[in-house]
Design a protein around this motif. Structure first.
Motif, short mmCIF file in Angstrom:
data_model
loop_
_atom_site.label_atom_id
_atom_site.label_comp_id
_atom_site.label_asym_id
_atom_site.label_seq_id
_atom_site.Cartn_x
_atom_site.Cartn_y
_atom_site.Cartn_z
N TYR A 96 63.39 -18.19 -60.61
CA TYR A 96 63.13 -16.82 -61.07
C TYR A 96 61.72 -16.39 -60.69
O TYR A 96 60.76 -17.14 -60.89
CB TYR A 96 63.31 -16.77 -62.59
N ARG A 116 64.85 -19.48 -64.86
CA ARG A 116 65.47 -18.70 -65.93
C ARG A 116 66.82 -19.32 -66.26
O ARG A 116 67.66 -19.53 -65.37
CB ARG A 116 65.66 -17.25 -65.51
N VAL A 123 62.76 -18.10 -69.87
CA VAL A 123 62.04 -18.35 -68.63
C VAL A 123 60.98 -19.42 -68.87
O VAL A 123 60.23 -19.36 -69.84
CB VAL A 123 61.36 -17.06 -68.11
#
Length: 128
Positions: A96, A116, A123
């Motif tokens: 991510y 993520r 996250v």
């Protein structure tokens, strides 16, 4: 009548999206690859554009998610072990990048890698 699309996933490389597209189309789901031609022509802009977006009609979203979840590759560490979410302990994380400011939008390769969780959306940064 307005047609709604759902972005099933984004891919840095068009070839990765084409593989998933083939499987979904074999299952009878119409698939659209947004920005595929641009990124094929100018591969250096993939990160800045957010990659190739694999989209399906909203009416096919649930079935497409099931198929995609069966064949997708989740993030792994350097030893090949799945990244485990520290929040919910699921082993379903993806790389991510937030790209929240202009600097990282222009120079995405400077942003540190994060993961993520696909189950709880938590996250986290990779362990060093």
């Amino acid at each position: 009548m307005k047609t709604e699309f759902y972005t099933l996933g984004t891919f840095e490389f068009p070839a990765d999206a084409v593989i998933i597209k083939g499987k979904l189309e074999a299952e009878g789901i119409a698939v659209f690859l947004k920005d595929e031609n641009t990124i094929n022509s100018y591969s250096m802009v993939s990160n800045a554009m957010g990659g190739v977006r694999l989209q399906v009609y909203s009416r096919d979203m649930e079935r497409a998610k099931q198929i995609f979840d069966e064949i997708r590759n989740y993030a792994t560490d350097d030893q090949g072990n799945p990244i485990v979410c520290p929040n919910c302990k699921a082993a379903k994380s993806e790389i991510y990048y937030s790209r929240r400011n202009l600097f990282f939008k222009l120079f995405p390769f400077f942003e540190s890698k994060k993961y993520r969780c696909m189950q709880c959306n938590f996250v986290t940064r990779p362990a060093k």
